[in-house]
Design an enzyme around this catalytic site. Structure first.
Site, PDB file in Angstrom:
ATOM      1  N   ARG A   1       0.136  -1.195  -0.032  1.00 38.81           N
ATOM      2  CA  ARG A   1       0.234  -0.232   0.380  1.00 38.81           C
ATOM      3  C   ARG A   1       0.820   1.290  -0.158  1.00 38.81           C
ATOM      4  NH1 ARG A   1      -2.471   1.206   4.735  1.00 38.81           N
ATOM      5  NH2 ARG A   1      -3.070  -1.042   5.303  1.00 38.81           N
TER       6      ARG A   1
ATOM      7  N   TYR B   1     -14.858  20.485 -11.862  1.00 40.04           N
ATOM      8  CA  TYR B   1     -16.117  19.671 -12.489  1.00 40.04           C
ATOM      9  C   TYR B   1     -17.156  19.380 -11.164  1.00 40.04           C
ATOM     10  CZ  TYR B   1     -15.015  14.497 -13.860  1.00 40.04           C
ATOM     11  OH  TYR B   1     -15.002  13.831 -14.297  1.00 40.04           O
TER      12      TYR B   1
ATOM     13  N   ASP C   1      -7.049  22.057  -9.795  1.00 42.98           N
ATOM     14  CA  ASP C   1      -7.139  20.760 -10.484  1.00 42.98           C
ATOM     15  C   ASP C   1      -6.850  21.101 -11.519  1.00 42.98           C
ATOM     16  OD1 ASP C   1      -8.153  19.451 -12.492  1.00 42.98           O
ATOM     17  OD2 ASP C   1     -10.034  19.097 -11.335  1.00 42.98           O
TER      18      ASP C   1
ATOM     19  N   LYS D   1      -6.422  12.071 -17.553  1.00 41.96           N
ATOM     20  CA  LYS D   1      -6.966  12.563 -19.226  1.00 41.96           C
ATOM     21  C   LYS D   1      -5.325  12.791 -19.818  1.00 41.96           C
ATOM     22  CE  LYS D   1     -10.794  13.218 -17.847  1.00 41.96           C
ATOM     23  NZ  LYS D   1     -11.408  13.994 -16.690  1.00 41.96           N
TER      24      LYS D   1
END
Ligand SMILES: *Cc1c(COP(=O)(O)O)cnc(C)c1O
Length: 398
Positions: free
Chosen positions: A57, A110, A182, A207
């Site tokens: 992790r 967003y 962002d 993206k």
């Protein structure tokens, strides 16, 4: 960093410790890391937050290579990894708020970011105030003693308003707030967050970084002051990603600059063509003057990409359907940043439901395009025929 960003994109994260001598690092899959001695286990425990194998992790060498690369590309000291862009946004915020706090969120964020504020933050007793993306210095009037975070997204989702980040950040810092961005549109290379006052830069690496529409991935790069808290609290919330996805993020970085240049060149050609089209009211492409905040784009960005919107003079759902249904090279699909072209239409009323303080007053339908890497003339021909189909139905309805 003195070298050119293009060079950084090629070399970042490729030290021998991660690559073992090949060009790319191997994909190291691990949950359990094993230690032969108490001293070795102890060393791993002490250094577990700092690129040392400890437990899956905490990441493996594939993750460390991608994290190194992201910090070299965007700046800052560390990069936390998340299974998608939305997780990067929500964990960045959650790592720094508690009940009674207040945050400022850009009205053009967003959509899931807004839903997170309305559902999760509200439930926790954290209040959100939305602000106009072009508010500038008037942001002062919204700051309260308990305001913790100024969250920005530039350009704004769908309507593309470019924000004056340095001005907003300077004011937020006078009040000890954390400035988050962002930076998905800027892709880490076209907008340098830490040169413009940002403290934590979040991206949907889904993206442009991944760039091939085949991985969900989120990143949050931060400067020194917030790295320990962001890393440890995201870790406590269980955030981790597969080494395969880290590998693909890293691979995407290598071609990011050339892809973005082609996306940007084609999208600007198409935006200029659309601006002259008789059915089009205006084009919202950050590199054109008709885009709100264009002056900040010119001042702060190093380049563009393939994502922009344009607004039609009319709203006629049947005509829009004819346009969309007959496209050859543009598919309808959420997301963007891959090699392929995409198209989505939004009626003015669908915006007005999403915005509270910066509702746009559009005469007609907004169409968002992602310009892919196809030949630009093929894309223009496709749009030309689409707008012809639109025009035919519009004439019938009149
Ligand atoms: C897509 C997107 C996100 C969310 O990313 P996911 O990986 O889909 O969760 C966040 N911000 C912006 C601006 C986006 O376009």
């Amino acid at each position: 960093m003195s070298e050119n960003k293009k060079t950084t994109l090629i070399h970042a994260g490729r030290n021998k410790e991660w690559t073992h001598g090949s060009v790319n690092p191997p994909v190291q899959r691990a949950s359990t890391i094993v230690f032969d001695t108490v001293a070795e286990k102890h060393r791993a425990m002490v250094n577990r937050a700092d690129k040392t194998l400890f437990y899956g992790r905490r990441g493996t060498t594939t993750h460390f290579a991608f994290q190194d690369a992201m910090t070299q590309v965007e700046g800052g000291v560390g990069c936390a990894l998340y299974p998608c862009g939305t997780a990067a946004i929500t964990n960045a915020i959650l790592s720094f708020v508690q009940a009674g706090d207040h945050i400022l969120m850009v009205d053009t964020c967003y959509e899931p970011t807004r839903d997170f504020c309305e559902v999760i933050l509200k439930k926790m007793g954290v209040e959100t105030t939305y602000y106009d993306p072009l508010i500038g210095e008037d942001i002062r009037s919204l700051i309260r003693p308990e305001t913790k975070i100024l969250f920005t997204e530039s350009p704004g989702s769908v309507t593309m308003e470019v924000q004056d980040i340095p001005t907003l950040a300077a004011i937020a810092h006078e009040h000890d707030m954390i400035v988050m961005l962002d930076n998905t549109w800027g892709a880490g290379v076209n907008f340098s967050p830490f040169d413009h006052g940002v403290d934590i830069s979040v991206q949907a690496a889904t993206k442009y970084i991944v760039g091939h529409s085949d991985v969900m991935l989120g990143t949050a790069v931060t400067h020194e002051k917030y790295w320990d808290q962001l890393r440890e609290q995201s870790y406590l919330m269980g955030q981790c990603i597969s080494p395969d996805d880290a590998y693909l993020g890293l691979r995407g970085l290598r071609t990011l600059d050339v892809r973005l240049k082609q996306h940007a060149e084609s999208s600007l050609t198409i935006a200029k063509w659309l601006a002259e089209h008789p059915l089009v009211d205006h084009v919202r492409h950050p590199a054109l003057e008709s885009c709100p905040g264009h002056e900040f784009f010119k001042r702060d960005f190093k380049g563009g990409n393939g994502l922009f919107s344009f607004v039609l003079k009319s709203s006629c759902p049947r005509a829009t359907t004819a346009l969309l249904d007959g496209m050859t090279h543009f598919s309808m699909g959420y997301s963007w940043g891959g090699f392929e072209s995409l198209i989505l239409a939004n009626e003015p009323k669908s915006f007005n439901a999403l915005r509270t303080v910066s509702n746009p007053d559009f005469p007609g339908t907004l169409i968002r395009l992602h310009i892919g890497l196809e030949d630009v003339n093929d894309l223009i021909a496709d749009l030309e025929l689409g707008l012809k189909r639109y025009q035919e139905i519009l004439a019938e309805e009149k």
